[in-house]
Design a protein around this motif. Structure first.
Motif, PDB file in Angstrom:
ATOM      1  N   PRO A 380       0.827  -1.213   0.000  1.00  0.00           N
ATOM      2  CA  PRO A 380       0.000   0.000   0.000  1.00  0.00           C
ATOM      3  C   PRO A 380       0.857   1.256   0.000  1.00  0.00           C
ATOM      4  N   LYS A 381       0.521   2.178  -0.870  1.00  0.00           N
ATOM      5  CA  LYS A 381       1.243   3.448  -0.922  1.00  0.00           C
ATOM      6  C   LYS A 381       0.624   4.425   0.064  1.00  0.00           C
ATOM      7  N   SER A 382       1.485   5.049   0.857  1.00  0.00           N
ATOM      8  CA  SER A 382       1.000   6.034   1.822  1.00  0.00           C
ATOM      9  C   SER A 382       2.162   6.886   2.295  1.00  0.00           C
ATOM     10  N   PRO A 383       1.940   8.186   2.492  1.00  0.00           N
ATOM     11  CA  PRO A 383       2.986   9.010   3.109  1.00  0.00           C
ATOM     12  C   PRO A 383       3.187   8.668   4.577  1.00  0.00           C
ATOM     13  N   HIS A 384       2.286   7.863   5.130  1.00  0.00           N
ATOM     14  CA  HIS A 384       2.401   7.406   6.523  1.00  0.00           C
ATOM     15  C   HIS A 384       2.597   5.898   6.543  1.00  0.00           C
ATOM     16  N   TYR A 385       3.488   5.413   5.684  1.00  0.00           N
ATOM     17  CA  TYR A 385       3.597   3.961   5.530  1.00  0.00           C
ATOM     18  C   TYR A 385       3.988   3.265   6.822  1.00  0.00           C
ATOM     19  N   GLU A 386       4.823   3.865   7.635  1.00  0.00           N
ATOM     20  CA  GLU A 386       5.244   3.202   8.870  1.00  0.00           C
ATOM     21  C   GLU A 386       4.044   2.881   9.750  1.00  0.00           C
ATOM     22  N   GLN A 387       3.106   3.828   9.870  1.00  0.00           N
ATOM     23  CA  GLN A 387       1.918   3.572  10.679  1.00  0.00           C
ATOM     24  C   GLN A 387       0.999   2.542  10.019  1.00  0.00           C
ATOM     25  N   VAL A 388       0.921   2.597   8.686  1.00  0.00           N
ATOM     26  CA  VAL A 388       0.084   1.641   7.956  1.00  0.00           C
ATOM     27  C   VAL A 388       0.567   0.214   8.181  1.00  0.00           C
ATOM     28  N   THR A 389       1.863  -0.019   8.003  1.00  0.00           N
ATOM     29  CA  THR A 389       2.367  -1.384   8.125  1.00  0.00           C
ATOM     30  C   THR A 389       2.256  -1.900   9.549  1.00  0.00           C
ATOM     31  N   LEU A 390       2.453  -1.043  10.551  1.00  0.00           N
ATOM     32  CA  LEU A 390       2.299  -1.482  11.941  1.00  0.00           C
ATOM     33  C   LEU A 390       0.856  -1.902  12.225  1.00  0.00           C
ATOM     34  N   ALA A 391      -0.098  -1.170  11.667  1.00  0.00           N
ATOM     35  CA  ALA A 391      -1.504  -1.526  11.868  1.00  0.00           C
ATOM     36  C   ALA A 391      -1.824  -2.861  11.218  1.00  0.00           C
ATOM     37  N   VAL A 392      -1.363  -3.070   9.987  1.00  0.00           N
ATOM     38  CA  VAL A 392      -1.609  -4.336   9.294  1.00  0.00           C
ATOM     39  C   VAL A 392      -1.016  -5.492  10.077  1.00  0.00           C
ATOM     40  N   GLN A 393       0.219  -5.346  10.525  1.00  0.00           N
ATOM     41  CA  GLN A 393       0.888  -6.421  11.248  1.00  0.00           C
ATOM     42  C   GLN A 393       0.115  -6.813  12.506  1.00  0.00           C
ATOM     43  N   ALA A 394      -0.261  -5.822  13.298  1.00  0.00           N
ATOM     44  CA  ALA A 394      -0.923  -6.110  14.572  1.00  0.00           C
ATOM     45  C   ALA A 394      -2.270  -6.791  14.365  1.00  0.00           C
ATOM     46  N   VAL A 395      -3.050  -6.277  13.428  1.00  0.00           N
ATOM     47  CA  VAL A 395      -4.394  -6.806  13.226  1.00  0.00           C
ATOM     48  C   VAL A 395      -4.343  -8.209  12.623  1.00  0.00           C
ATOM     49  N   VAL A 396      -3.535  -8.419  11.611  1.00  0.00           N
ATOM     50  CA  VAL A 396      -3.486  -9.733  10.961  1.00  0.00           C
ATOM     51  C   VAL A 396      -2.890 -10.776  11.895  1.00  0.00           C
ATOM     52  N   HIS A 397      -1.918 -10.407  12.702  1.00  0.00           N
ATOM     53  CA  HIS A 397      -1.366 -11.372  13.655  1.00  0.00           C
ATOM     54  C   HIS A 397      -2.421 -11.789  14.672  1.00  0.00           C
ATOM     55  N   ASP A 398      -3.234 -10.841  15.121  1.00  0.00           N
ATOM     56  CA  ASP A 398      -4.324 -11.198  16.037  1.00  0.00           C
ATOM     57  C   ASP A 398      -5.286 -12.176  15.384  1.00  0.00           C
ATOM     58  N   ALA A 399      -5.602 -11.964  14.109  1.00  0.00           N
ATOM     59  CA  ALA A 399      -6.519 -12.875  13.422  1.00  0.00           C
ATOM     60  C   ALA A 399      -5.896 -14.255  13.268  1.00  0.00           C
ATOM     61  N   MET A 400      -4.629 -14.323  12.894  1.00  0.00           N
ATOM     62  CA  MET A 400      -3.992 -15.620  12.717  1.00  0.00           C
ATOM     63  C   MET A 400      -3.797 -16.344  14.042  1.00  0.00           C
ATOM     64  N   ALA A 401      -3.575 -15.598  15.118  1.00  0.00           N
ATOM     65  CA  ALA A 401      -3.410 -16.206  16.445  1.00  0.00           C
ATOM     66  C   ALA A 401      -4.745 -16.551  17.084  1.00  0.00           C
ATOM     67  N   GLN A 402      -5.834 -16.356  16.353  1.00  0.00           N
ATOM     68  CA  GLN A 402      -7.184 -16.705  16.797  1.00  0.00           C
ATOM     69  C   GLN A 402      -7.677 -15.811  17.941  1.00  0.00           C
ATOM     70  N   ARG A 403      -7.112 -14.614  18.055  1.00  0.00           N
ATOM     71  CA  ARG A 403      -7.581 -13.679  19.077  1.00  0.00           C
ATOM     72  C   ARG A 403      -8.738 -12.820  18.588  1.00  0.00           C
ATOM     73  N   GLN A 404      -8.947 -12.805  17.269  1.00  0.00           N
ATOM     74  CA  GLN A 404     -10.041 -12.025  16.698  1.00  0.00           C
ATOM     75  C   GLN A 404     -10.480 -12.682  15.407  1.00  0.00           C
ATOM     76  N   ALA A 405     -11.776 -12.755  15.178  1.00  0.00           N
ATOM     77  CA  ALA A 405     -12.288 -13.352  13.945  1.00  0.00           C
ATOM     78  C   ALA A 405     -11.859 -12.511  12.746  1.00  0.00           C
ATOM     79  N   PRO A 406     -11.592 -13.146  11.601  1.00  0.00           N
ATOM     80  CA  PRO A 406     -11.146 -12.377  10.425  1.00  0.00           C
ATOM     81  C   PRO A 406     -12.081 -11.239  10.046  1.00  0.00           C
ATOM     82  N   GLU A 407     -13.392 -11.467  10.135  1.00  0.00           N
ATOM     83  CA  GLU A 407     -14.349 -10.414   9.770  1.00  0.00           C
ATOM     84  C   GLU A 407     -14.185  -9.197  10.677  1.00  0.00           C
ATOM     85  N   ALA A 408     -14.070  -9.444  11.980  1.00  0.00           N
ATOM     86  CA  ALA A 408     -13.895  -8.339  12.915  1.00  0.00           C
ATOM     87  C   ALA A 408     -12.531  -7.687  12.727  1.00  0.00           C
ATOM     88  N   ALA A 409     -11.513  -8.486  12.420  1.00  0.00           N
ATOM     89  CA  ALA A 409     -10.172  -7.945  12.231  1.00  0.00           C
ATOM     90  C   ALA A 409     -10.128  -6.995  11.045  1.00  0.00           C
TER      91      ALA A 409
END
Length: 424
Positions: A380-409
């Motif tokens: 994803p292109k963004s002038p705030h890429y550092e914040q974007v990638t940190l958000a993606v990492q945290a949310v997707v890891h929670d979904a894969m670790a079964q802490r949050q359903a994919p739809e909610a994630a």
């Protein structure tokens, strides 16, 4: 982040540095610029094979008055990026031309840290076409592609051959083979790079893109992730962990841990960069001569990889901008690009090299890599890429670790990205 360390193998971030002044004529130290040509410093993070010094020897012999001195920066991508940004913000002028990770182009361009370059000066038509998009922002070219990369699916050819199976072209085929063939041979099914770092952003984006979705649009101004495609992509990864064909230990894998697992004969399938081919083929590998590599699968056929690699950009504070642009032209010439592959173990951006018979014999994965690059898309292109990638990492890891359903994630990620977009 170890994806930097894997760059000689995957996502190398090389930084070209020119000690210098602002192109506008005003220098950070108040000195008068001495023209467009002169000596330069080329700093690189993680030149693991040592090829770059040899490449620069040729430049230095031909242009002693524009000599390039090689300086190595820390291997860590976070540390390298931090040093670059600190220098650029301060106006200290150490870093004048930078070979930045492809995901940083928009951020650096939007901040005014790098200057646009003339499309006509570089043979962009000779490059693999998708790589040029990674060097643009707001319709302008701000860098020149230097190294590209695309994710590939490594597979145990011996196992599939014994079962009379072909490498998977769809998620359903991969899932079935990972669930049935892998345990029958004492293997885990599938792994990628699932630790919450840049590698997870790449793996998540590939899943979303392969399903036909996206994460951001309009250079980061529009959030597009809240879609059925994103839910399908993140759901595919989360389901793999839930059902066991992605081992839970893969949630802590970077490029190196995942490569080692495959190389030690513990995995049926691995998503990784082409650098993994050399290790898996080398002395001591338990899978040498018993594996292959194909483009990533998707829901209904070949999927979409994320483009990796790095781009050369001229700093807005370059003292010798003409020398800088000439150096970029030298490093992206076909002759040097051949050495980038043969000596640096990095995928070149020059399209013709992927069809060179001698190179294909030496690097059998080149045709599949070419297909992967041509079907790939940028992060994803963004002038705030550092914040974007940190958000993606945290949310997707929670979904894969079964802490949050994919739809909610996915809904949560859309909200976090919207908040980031409003910071423009």
């Amino acid at each position: 982040m170890r994806w930097m360390r894997a760059a000689g193998r995957g996502l190398l971030v090389v930084m070209v540095v020119l000690t210098g002044y602002a192109a506008s004529g005003v220098t950070p130290a108040g000195r008068v610029p001495d023209g467009g040509r002169g000596p330069m410093t080329l700093a690189t993070a993680g030149d693991l094979t040592g090829y770059l010094g040899r490449v620069l020897d040729g430049w230095n012999r031909a242009r002693p008055n524009e000599r390039v001195t090689l300086v190595e920066l820390p291997d860590s991508a976070d540390e390298t990026r931090s040093q670059m940004i600190t220098d650029l913000r301060s106006g200290a002028g150490r870093f004048d031309v930078l070979n930045i990770d492809v995901a940083w182009t928009s951020e650096f361009a939007a901040a005014g840290w790098i200057a646009p370059v003339d499309r006509e000066r570089f043979p962009l038509r000779s490059f693999l076409s998708p790589v040029v998009d990674t060097a643009t922002y707001d319709g302008r070219l701000y860098a020149v592609p230097y190294v590209t990369n695309a994710g590939m699916l490594f597979y145990r050819k011996d196992v599939l051959d014994r079962a009379g199976e072909r490498p998977p072209r769809t998620w359903a085929e991969l899932e079935r083979q990972a669930r049935t063939l892998a345990p029958a041979h004492g293997l885990d099914g599938y792994a990628g790079q699932f630790l919450p770092y840049e590698g997870l952003t790449v793996n998540a984006a590939e899943a979303v893109y392969s399903a036909g979705g996206s994460i951001l649009g309009d250079e980061g101004e529009r959030v597009t992730v809240d879609s059925a495609a994103a839910r399908a992509g993140i759901g595919f990864l989360a389901r793999g962990v839930r059902d066991g064909w992605i081992p839970r230990e893969a949630l802590a894998y970077t490029e190196e841990e995942s490569r080692q697992a495959f190389q030690e004969g513990r995995l049926l399938f691995l998503r990784n960069w082409p650098y993994a081919w050399a290790g898996a083929s080398g002395t001591g590998s338990r899978v040498a001569g018993r594996f292959g590599a194909v483009p990533l699968p998707g829901p209904h056929g070949p999927g979409t990889s994320v483009l990796g690699g790095s781009n050369l950009a001229v700093s807005s504070h370059a003292r010798h901008p003409e020398s800088a642009r000439d150096l970029i032209a030298y490093l992206t010439s076909e002759r040097v690009q051949r050495r980038v592959l043969t000596e640096g173990a990095l995928p070149p951006v020059r399209a013709a090299l992927y069809g060179d018979p001698a190179l294909v014999r030496r690097f059998p994965y080149l045709p599949a890599l070419r297909s992967s690059v041509l079907a790939a898309a940028p992060r994803p292109k963004s002038p705030h890429y550092e914040q974007v990638t940190l958000a993606v990492q945290a949310v997707v890891h929670d979904a894969m670790a079964q802490r949050q359903a994919p739809e909610a994630a996915v809904g949560r990620l859309a909200g976090e990205l919207a908040a980031i977009a409003r910071r423009r």
